[in-house]
Design an enzyme around this catalytic site. Structure first.
Site, PDB file in Angstrom:
ATOM      1  CG  ASP A 257      -2.091   0.995   1.042  1.00 39.30           C
ATOM      2  OD1 ASP A 257      -2.394   1.372  -0.111  1.00 39.30           O
ATOM      3  OD2 ASP A 257      -2.680   1.399   2.065  1.00 39.30           O
TER       4      ASP A 257
ATOM      5  N   PRO B   5       2.039   8.361  -1.509  1.00 34.21           N
ATOM      6  CG  PRO B   5       2.299  10.034  -3.118  1.00 34.21           C
ATOM      7  CD  PRO B   5       1.705   8.660  -2.917  1.00 34.21           C
TER       8      PRO B   5
END
Length: 404
Positions: free
Chosen positions: A174, A177
């Site tokens: 996963d 940013p």
């Protein structure tokens, strides 16, 4: 966990309570405890004080707490009360704590302790990370090229952290940013290991058990992912497919868990690099369904075109496009290989900048030396003229004297 200081009070007249200066700054996104959707758990030992909720996911809630013995703030992740009777979810929760506890790297928030609250729900305490997410920093840019060297340095640290995790046989699944925290003093940490998997186990049954237990309500909600800048498809899903559609490799979006390995994380790293270069994730759509369809089909043509149109140099574009290859076999083997490529690229950029600075200094030196030579020549010419004029004047004076 039993409070050691409470026990020591029986034998000590005064128990030390050291308090350091608060490290938080006004520019930091310091997690503040929010009102919880349910009654906050209590620690019967009195060691941990819980002040509110930071985030909530499919398996657990992350609370802001304080260790009264050591006098430090920390994050406490506790299993949701709905899952107290679900062995599959409890096992996965414990595995997350154990994975975090064994991944000892500066780029990963350390897990301090695994325990149980008074209501018997398991929890684990970990470092409370102060700072801003990479997603926030990227959003705050006025121009895409602003501070690119700084963001590439952050990206290199992310790759090094994931290289360590891959060397321990752990994949994140996963990367995006919003799951990268950048501290006030430049520290970079990869967060949210809730979907992490140990590859050596070779058993996908636990994932299936968790998906079945969580059902369709297992989407992860955090203060970071729920921000106003979070587009559709940028939130973590834990339904039939685990991950974030906007940053997900095709094999993960299709539920091909047998093909999800380190190269899936390499795709996630490429997705982060894509957002650094273009300001957008690989997949863009109006709805989550549209984004997910792009991810599952591996529709990356528009993504590669955006990267191609960026003002980055060819070597960096080539690295990003290989990371985002539809076929996992065409990507770098793991984050370690990618870290070497990025490190080599950053070093080459620094060398080019250094050489450019040397060339500039050399050119300036040549200009200065040329000016000195010109001044010397002009001075010699002037001296010669003065000498000639003086000699001529003396000759005229002698001629006049002889004539007289």
């Amino acid at each position: 966990s039993r409070s050691v200081l409470n026990s020591l009070q029986k034998t000590l007249d005064s128990v030390p309570r050291v308090a350091l200066r608060d490290e938080r700054r006004e520019s930091d996104q310091s997690p503040a405890g929010q009102q919880s959707e349910e009654t906050l758990p209590t620690d019967s030992s009195g060691r941990y004080q819980v002040s509110g909720e930071i985030a909530r996911g499919g398996m657990g809630a992350v609370l802001k707490g304080r260790d009264t013995d050591l006098g430090r703030d920390l994050a406490i992740k506790v299993l949701l009360a709905d899952h107290i009777d679900r062995p599959g979810v409890i096992s996965r929760f414990i595995e997350e704590a154990q994975i975090g506890g064994q991944l000892q790297h500066p780029g990963i928030a350390p897990v301090y302790e695994l325990g149980q609250f008074q209501d018997e729900r398991p929890f684990f305490s970990m470092k409370l990370v102060q700072g801003k997410t990479l997603a926030t920093l990227l959003t705050e840019r006025k121009e895409l090229a602003d501070d690119r060297s700084k963001f590439l340095s952050i990206f290199e640290q992310i790759c090094q952290t994931m290289a360590y995790a891959h060397s321990r046989g752990v994949i994140h699944r996963d990367l995006k940013p919003a799951n990268i925290m950048v501290g006030a003093f430049g520290e970079v940490q990869v967060m949210d290991w809730g979907l992490a998997k140990v590859l050596s186990s070779g058993d996908d049954k636990d994932d299936a058990d968790v998906r079945e237990s969580l059902g369709e309500s297992g989407s992860l909600r955090t203060m970071r992912s729920e921000g106003s800048h979070a587009p559709d498809g940028s939130k973590t899903m834990m339904g039939s497919v685990m991950g974030t559609p906007a940053y997900m490799p095709p094999e993960q979006a299709r539920g091909r868990t047998d093909r999800v390995d380190e190269r899936a994380d390499v795709f996630g790293l490429g997705a982060i690099l894509c957002e650094i270069l273009t300001g957008k994730p690989p997949y863009i759509g109006q709805t989550v369904t549209e984004v997910y369809q792009q991810a599952s089909s591996g529709d990356l043509a528009a993504c590669h075109q955006r990267i191609e149109n960026s003002d980055a140099d060819g070597e960096l574009i080539e690295i990003a496009q290989r990371c985002l290859a539809k076929d996992p076999e065409q990507r770098p083997r793991d984050a370690g290989a990618l870290a070497e490529e990025i490190g080599g690229y950053v070093q080459s950029v620094q060398q080019r900048l250094h050489q450019a600075e040397l060339d500039r200094i050399e050119a300036n030196t040549k200009v200065v030396e040329e000016r000195k030579r010109r001044r010397i020549l002009m001075a010699l010419a002037a001296s010669f003229l003065v000498t000639i004029c003086g000699a001529g004047g003396s000759w005229i004076w002698i001629q006049r004297k002889d004539a007289a």
